[in-house]
Design a protein around this motif. Sequence first.
Motif, mmCIF file in Angstrom:
data_model
loop_
_atom_site.group_PDB
_atom_site.id
_atom_site.type_symbol
_atom_site.label_atom_id
_atom_site.label_comp_id
_atom_site.label_asym_id
_atom_site.label_seq_id
_atom_site.Cartn_x
_atom_site.Cartn_y
_atom_site.Cartn_z
ATOM 1 N N CYS A 136 59.319 22.351 -68.451
ATOM 2 C CA CYS A 136 58.118 22.126 -67.830
ATOM 3 C C CYS A 136 58.462 21.349 -66.872
ATOM 4 C CB CYS A 136 57.505 21.024 -69.210
ATOM 5 S SG CYS A 136 55.636 21.750 -68.803
ATOM 6 N N GLY A 137 56.836 22.081 -66.144
ATOM 7 C CA GLY A 137 56.846 21.206 -64.523
ATOM 8 C C GLY A 137 55.993 20.082 -64.221
ATOM 9 N N MET A 138 54.980 19.895 -65.986
ATOM 10 C CA MET A 138 53.908 19.365 -65.535
ATOM 11 C C MET A 138 54.224 17.892 -65.939
ATOM 12 S SD MET A 138 51.494 21.365 -65.023
ATOM 13 C CE MET A 138 52.863 22.511 -63.522
ATOM 14 N N ASN A 153 60.714 29.893 -65.955
ATOM 15 C CA ASN A 153 59.470 30.672 -66.957
ATOM 16 C C ASN A 153 60.798 31.757 -67.664
ATOM 17 O OD1 ASN A 153 57.231 29.277 -65.374
ATOM 18 N ND2 ASN A 153 57.202 31.493 -64.280
ATOM 19 N N MET A 154 60.043 31.615 -68.353
ATOM 20 C CA MET A 154 60.726 33.116 -69.430
ATOM 21 C C MET A 154 59.127 33.865 -69.373
ATOM 22 S SD MET A 154 60.973 30.621 -73.156
ATOM 23 C CE MET A 154 61.142 31.859 -74.225
ATOM 24 N N SER A 155 60.166 34.923 -69.681
ATOM 25 C CA SER A 155 60.297 36.502 -69.652
ATOM 26 C C SER A 155 58.669 36.868 -71.158
ATOM 27 C CB SER A 155 61.382 37.611 -69.769
ATOM 28 O OG SER A 155 61.552 37.400 -70.763
ATOM 29 N N GLU A 192 54.647 24.822 -69.933
ATOM 30 C CA GLU A 192 53.094 25.360 -69.420
ATOM 31 C C GLU A 192 52.905 26.124 -69.566
ATOM 32 O OE1 GLU A 192 49.407 25.314 -69.034
ATOM 33 O OE2 GLU A 192 49.593 23.695 -69.501
ATOM 34 N N PRO A 193 51.966 26.825 -70.628
ATOM 35 C CA PRO A 193 51.799 28.328 -70.859
ATOM 36 C C PRO A 193 50.851 29.269 -69.276
ATOM 37 C CG PRO A 193 51.091 27.427 -72.724
ATOM 38 C CD PRO A 193 51.468 26.505 -71.496
ATOM 39 N N LEU A 194 49.635 28.680 -68.947
ATOM 40 C CA LEU A 194 49.264 29.088 -67.809
ATOM 41 C C LEU A 194 50.095 28.534 -66.682
ATOM 42 C CD1 LEU A 194 45.469 28.447 -68.579
ATOM 43 C CD2 LEU A 194 47.063 30.490 -69.289
ATOM 44 N N ALA A 195 50.954 28.079 -66.696
ATOM 45 C CA ALA A 195 52.075 27.927 -65.546
ATOM 46 C C ALA A 195 52.692 29.109 -65.430
ATOM 47 C CB ALA A 195 52.947 26.791 -65.603
ATOM 48 N N ASN A 196 52.954 30.213 -66.371
ATOM 49 C CA ASN A 196 53.659 31.144 -66.461
ATOM 50 C C ASN A 196 52.981 32.639 -67.247
ATOM 51 O OD1 ASN A 196 56.190 32.986 -66.438
ATOM 52 N ND2 ASN A 196 56.415 32.528 -68.878
ATOM 53 N N TYR A 197 51.732 32.514 -66.109
ATOM 54 C CA TYR A 197 50.270 33.143 -66.827
ATOM 55 C C TYR A 197 50.803 34.411 -66.780
ATOM 56 C CZ TYR A 197 45.642 34.840 -66.563
ATOM 57 O OH TYR A 197 44.439 35.077 -67.242
ATOM 58 N N SER A 225 47.516 27.088 -74.742
ATOM 59 C CA SER A 225 47.297 25.888 -74.881
ATOM 60 C C SER A 225 47.705 25.778 -73.322
ATOM 61 C CB SER A 225 48.488 24.828 -75.418
ATOM 62 O OG SER A 225 48.115 23.529 -75.389
ATOM 63 N N THR A 226 46.866 24.638 -72.746
ATOM 64 C CA THR A 226 47.009 23.925 -71.414
ATOM 65 C C THR A 226 46.788 23.099 -71.130
ATOM 66 O OG1 THR A 226 46.622 24.676 -68.937
ATOM 67 C CG2 THR A 226 44.476 24.708 -70.673
ATOM 68 N N VAL A 227 47.176 22.179 -70.185
ATOM 69 C CA VAL A 227 46.856 21.034 -69.665
ATOM 70 C C VAL A 227 45.708 20.897 -69.112
ATOM 71 C CG1 VAL A 227 48.904 19.655 -69.855
ATOM 72 C CG2 VAL A 227 48.942 20.976 -67.833
#
Length: 378
Positions: A136-138, A153-155, A192-197, A225-227
């Motif tokens: 994670c990059g957060m 990122n995961m696919s 962070e899910p929204l960083a791999n939108y 979830s998102t930060v």
Amino acid sequence: MSTTPPEGTTPLRLVFDEPRGRAKPPRHLADLTAAERADLAKERGLPAFRAKQLATHYFTRLVDDPEAMTDLPAESRAELVETFLPDLMTPLRTLEADKGTTRKTLWRLFDGALVESVLMRYPDRVTMCVSSQAGCGMACPFCATGQGGLQRNMSTAEIVEQVVAGARSLARGEVPGGPGRVSNVVFMGMGEPLANYRAVIGAVRRLTEPGPDGLGMSARGITVSTVGLVPRIRQLTQEGIPVTLALSLHAPDDDLRNELVPINTKFSVAETVEAAWDYARTTKRRVSIEYAMMRGINDQAWRADLLADVLHEYGDWGWVHVNLIPLNPTPGSKWTASDPADEREFVRRLEAKGIPTTVRDTRGSDIDGACGQLAATE
């Protein structure tokens, strides 16, 4: 009490883009829409209906043994499986708690990256907690994953496969309680899910599309979830998919949140909460405010009052509830869970101001339950 990272550690910068030059995961049926699967079959000189047969095996029958796919011609079965269902991840370790009803799996991806997923069976539901990034990059200092940085990122298919693997174990009776199905998915694992939108939205669509195109889950059973990536929250608001949004707030004031959740230096508490409120207003879905309780850091009674005031800025119509999370500390970390008395007072203060509040049922603390712990020890 200072909230800066422990002495001797290197501050991590926020990373929104994965490192370049990494090999991409193999293309998998779950990466593609039904139309794209049919097109791929035609490209390979195969009848389009073969793609639907393979989707039925994967999403509906939960088959992972090619020899069990007896409706596929024996002479082309290997080619079909290699084209549509390449191996994505290998289980390295599975740890169990709660008499086997909590199962945490460490996966190795095709390039050696490690991620985790957790299956949690309750009397009335089964929840899968899935990862969306390797690392994670957060850079949240209290999070084991955040301290390791972002690998990639995961696919979409790698995300979906975590859920399908859990569904297989349930269908085969490998989890105490007899055969069952996954009813809920929470994007609260590594990353962070929204960083791999794009991949996360693709996974949500695969999870919710009716079989055999997807798993046929209800969007209301999925939590993203998102930060607090505000532009992505606003993009999610317009997707038309009524998932639950969980905002990992962890502090109601900018001074503290800047240190606990570094993205706050880019998007303030006010901006972030307003975006979450707009999500609730538009989708009619109540937002969950995630708040990890840390002793002496963010658990003061006055911060409970401030949190309630921040949330009340947008009205009293029940748009939000607070989910307090007793911190599951990483070994050797200075970040520890709040004293139970302080936690109870925090709850009392929020409820006194009319904010619905729950304390998360913490599972898996004896199996490196916190996100990223198992991968870190490996």
